[in-house]
Design a protein around this motif. Sequence first.
Motif, short mmCIF file in Angstrom:
data_model
loop_
_atom_site.label_atom_id
_atom_site.label_comp_id
_atom_site.label_asym_id
_atom_site.label_seq_id
_atom_site.Cartn_x
_atom_site.Cartn_y
_atom_site.Cartn_z
N VAL A 56 1.05 14.48 -9.00
CA VAL A 56 1.87 15.68 -9.21
C VAL A 56 2.04 15.95 -10.70
CG1 VAL A 56 4.19 16.64 -8.93
CG2 VAL A 56 3.06 15.49 -7.00
N ARG A 57 2.29 14.90 -11.48
CA ARG A 57 2.44 15.07 -12.93
C ARG A 57 1.13 15.56 -13.55
NH1 ARG A 57 5.27 10.12 -12.33
NH2 ARG A 57 3.44 8.97 -13.08
N HIS A 58 0.03 14.98 -13.09
CA HIS A 58 -1.28 15.38 -13.63
C HIS A 58 -1.57 16.85 -13.33
CE1 HIS A 58 -5.58 15.25 -14.54
NE2 HIS A 58 -5.77 15.86 -13.37
N ARG A 59 -1.29 17.29 -12.11
CA ARG A 59 -1.61 18.66 -11.73
C ARG A 59 -0.79 19.69 -12.50
NH1 ARG A 59 -4.78 19.10 -7.06
NH2 ARG A 59 -4.86 21.30 -7.66
N ARG A 60 0.42 19.30 -12.92
CA ARG A 60 1.24 20.22 -13.69
C ARG A 60 0.60 20.58 -15.02
NH1 ARG A 60 6.64 16.82 -12.84
NH2 ARG A 60 7.30 17.58 -10.78
N HIS A 61 -0.19 19.68 -15.56
CA HIS A 61 -0.78 19.89 -16.89
C HIS A 61 -2.26 20.26 -16.83
CE1 HIS A 61 2.75 17.23 -17.60
NE2 HIS A 61 2.91 18.01 -18.65
N SER A 62 -2.79 20.44 -15.62
CA SER A 62 -4.22 20.76 -15.48
C SER A 62 -4.38 22.24 -15.18
CB SER A 62 -4.85 19.93 -14.36
OG SER A 62 -6.19 20.34 -14.14
N ASP A 63 -5.38 22.86 -15.80
CA ASP A 63 -5.65 24.27 -15.54
C ASP A 63 -6.90 24.46 -14.69
OD1 ASP A 63 -7.51 23.44 -17.34
OD2 ASP A 63 -7.24 25.10 -18.77
N VAL A 64 -7.39 23.36 -14.09
CA VAL A 64 -8.57 23.42 -13.23
C VAL A 64 -8.13 23.11 -11.80
CG1 VAL A 64 -10.87 22.50 -12.76
CG2 VAL A 64 -10.05 22.68 -15.13
N ALA A 65 -8.45 23.99 -10.87
CA ALA A 65 -8.06 23.81 -9.47
C ALA A 65 -9.20 23.15 -8.70
CB ALA A 65 -7.71 25.14 -8.84
N ALA B 78 -12.01 16.79 -10.22
CA ALA B 78 -11.95 16.06 -8.95
C ALA B 78 -12.02 14.55 -9.19
CB ALA B 78 -13.08 16.51 -8.04
N LYS B 79 -12.83 14.15 -10.18
CA LYS B 79 -12.89 12.73 -10.53
C LYS B 79 -11.56 12.27 -11.12
CE LYS B 79 -17.88 12.81 -11.45
NZ LYS B 79 -18.92 12.77 -12.51
N ASN B 80 -10.94 13.11 -11.93
CA ASN B 80 -9.62 12.75 -12.48
C ASN B 80 -8.59 12.57 -11.37
OD1 ASN B 80 -10.52 12.89 -15.14
ND2 ASN B 80 -9.98 15.04 -15.37
N VAL B 81 -8.65 13.46 -10.38
CA VAL B 81 -7.73 13.35 -9.24
C VAL B 81 -7.96 12.03 -8.51
CG1 VAL B 81 -7.18 14.30 -6.96
CG2 VAL B 81 -7.41 15.82 -8.94
N LEU C 34 0.83 -1.20 0.00
CA LEU C 34 0.00 0.00 0.00
C LEU C 34 0.87 1.26 0.00
CD1 LEU C 34 -2.73 1.40 0.16
CD2 LEU C 34 -2.70 1.06 2.65
N LEU C 35 1.95 1.25 0.76
CA LEU C 35 2.87 2.39 0.76
C LEU C 35 3.45 2.63 -0.63
CD1 LEU C 35 4.69 1.77 4.15
CD2 LEU C 35 3.42 3.85 3.55
N TRP C 36 3.86 1.55 -1.28
CA TRP C 36 4.42 1.68 -2.62
C TRP C 36 3.38 2.20 -3.61
CZ3 TRP C 36 8.58 2.21 -5.34
CH2 TRP C 36 8.55 1.96 -6.73
N ARG C 37 2.18 1.64 -3.55
CA ARG C 37 1.12 2.06 -4.46
C ARG C 37 0.75 3.53 -4.23
NH1 ARG C 37 -2.21 -1.55 -3.11
NH2 ARG C 37 -3.99 -0.41 -2.27
N THR C 38 0.76 3.94 -2.96
CA THR C 38 0.44 5.34 -2.64
C THR C 38 1.50 6.28 -3.19
OG1 THR C 38 -0.71 4.64 -0.63
CG2 THR C 38 -0.04 6.94 -0.76
N SER C 39 2.77 5.92 -3.02
CA SER C 39 3.84 6.79 -3.52
C SER C 39 3.78 6.92 -5.05
CB SER C 39 5.22 6.25 -3.08
OG SER C 39 5.49 5.00 -3.69
N VAL C 40 3.49 5.81 -5.73
CA VAL C 40 3.35 5.85 -7.20
C VAL C 40 2.18 6.76 -7.59
CG1 VAL C 40 2.79 4.48 -9.24
CG2 VAL C 40 4.42 3.61 -7.55
N SER C 41 1.07 6.63 -6.88
CA SER C 41 -0.12 7.43 -7.19
C SER C 41 0.12 8.91 -6.93
CB SER C 41 -1.32 6.93 -6.38
OG SER C 41 -1.66 5.61 -6.72
N LEU C 42 0.81 9.23 -5.84
CA LEU C 42 1.09 10.64 -5.52
C LEU C 42 1.99 11.26 -6.59
CD1 LEU C 42 1.53 10.48 -1.64
CD2 LEU C 42 -0.35 11.53 -2.92
N ARG C 43 2.98 10.52 -7.06
CA ARG C 43 3.84 11.04 -8.12
C ARG C 43 3.03 11.27 -9.40
NH1 ARG C 43 7.55 7.19 -6.00
NH2 ARG C 43 7.12 5.75 -7.74
#
Length: 463
Positions: free
Chosen positions: A205-214, A335-338, A193-202
Amino acid sequence: MERMQGIDAGYLYMETPTMHMHTLKVALIEPREVFTMVRFKDELLSRLNQLPPLRRRALPAPFALNHPLWIFDRPIDPDRHVFHHTVPAPGGMAELEALIGTVASTPLDRSIPLWELHVCEGLADGRVAVIGKLHHALADGIAANALLANITDQNHSAQTDLVTRVEQTPSTIEQVRLALRDAVALFPRLGALLWRTSVSLRALVRHRRHSDVAVPRPVLDAPRTSFNGPLTSRRIFATCTLPLDEIKEIRRTHDVTINDVVLGVVAGALRRWMGDRGERLSTALVAGVPVGTDPPNGPVRLGGNRVSNLFTTLATDIDDPFERLREISRTTAEAKNVQQTLGPSMLIDWVQFTPPGPFSAALRLYSKSRAAAKHPPPLNVIVSNVRGPGDEVTISGARLSDLFSVGPILEGIGLNVTAWSYGERLNISLLSCPDLLDDLGPLVAELRPALDELHATEKRVAK
């Protein structure tokens, strides 16, 4: 006998003397013959085999070593679960809603299965109201819907034989052994679960860099309102019914979801109501939206919770209802994408490791100290939308003429708005605490005008 899942147990740990974690289901029934409580209780007992969660009670683990066990170790005593009320004259919806608020104001008895049925006679139109009080640990909206379907006359496959066999209550020593065994078996999953969480968080971060919706952030972006504060044990309840075909028409015209339209209606109503009270906000209200995480076309689930939460804007800082709905739709989609990026089951998986004793003690201290008054709210309002039966149903020949549902309110979040469709109607229920919001009537009265506002925007889209 089985170990309770962490997400279900979490609803037990969250409960305090002022924060009741039960949901309400209100059925309005047209009896086919003279109604009697004796016949009602007999009918209920005959159908309990089709409602497995209602037969089990929660058995806490000794020393809070693990989550509780679900166990059916005692026969159901209907006199401890079914109660009779008379709706005060003149027997209208206002009087019934006041009674429902009273029923909602007391917690469920933890020593027995976590449900009650309150049968209310005395309605002027001859109908009987049944208030189902169901702890959230037993079922979420999807499971509750399946439980209802299981006892309707339209479900011919349901069995009706009453099972009377009960399980033996394990000794304290055996409970300790089982709690430790299950805890040891659980911990090897933590590394994955820790590994899966770290992969998902990374990935997030990549997704948020390319999103213009907060997407709004809990606590940081939610403004304080009059209904965001510490709770008392008291509750008030109100309802409103809107035509489902009008909701669907707006959905089609604007190319949004039904959930977006529901959020838009709630946003418009809150904006108008708060303006009338002189409560004007410079920032938008933030809504928490429970969403099911069951896989598509998965098996029917009669109990438990498979639910996560989205955080979205209600765009109440936008004057134009057309632009407000668009902003809600854009933010909710993001929010669904997140959530998908993190994984729909991420919250459920982590809650499995919640330590029962410390978590429960912390929540009780939080409630007792009225700490919700000392910081911004996590969010402003909970808004749920559940698809109920598409066609009207009968139970033992009696027509179920209407159905309402609402979830709990939380410390700092003193308003829950739940939309539950039934047939061609969208029945909206509101729950609050009268020490925060003394009258739900004026807010309910703004729901229909908010829908009309969205209708008016259809002409602009057509042009």
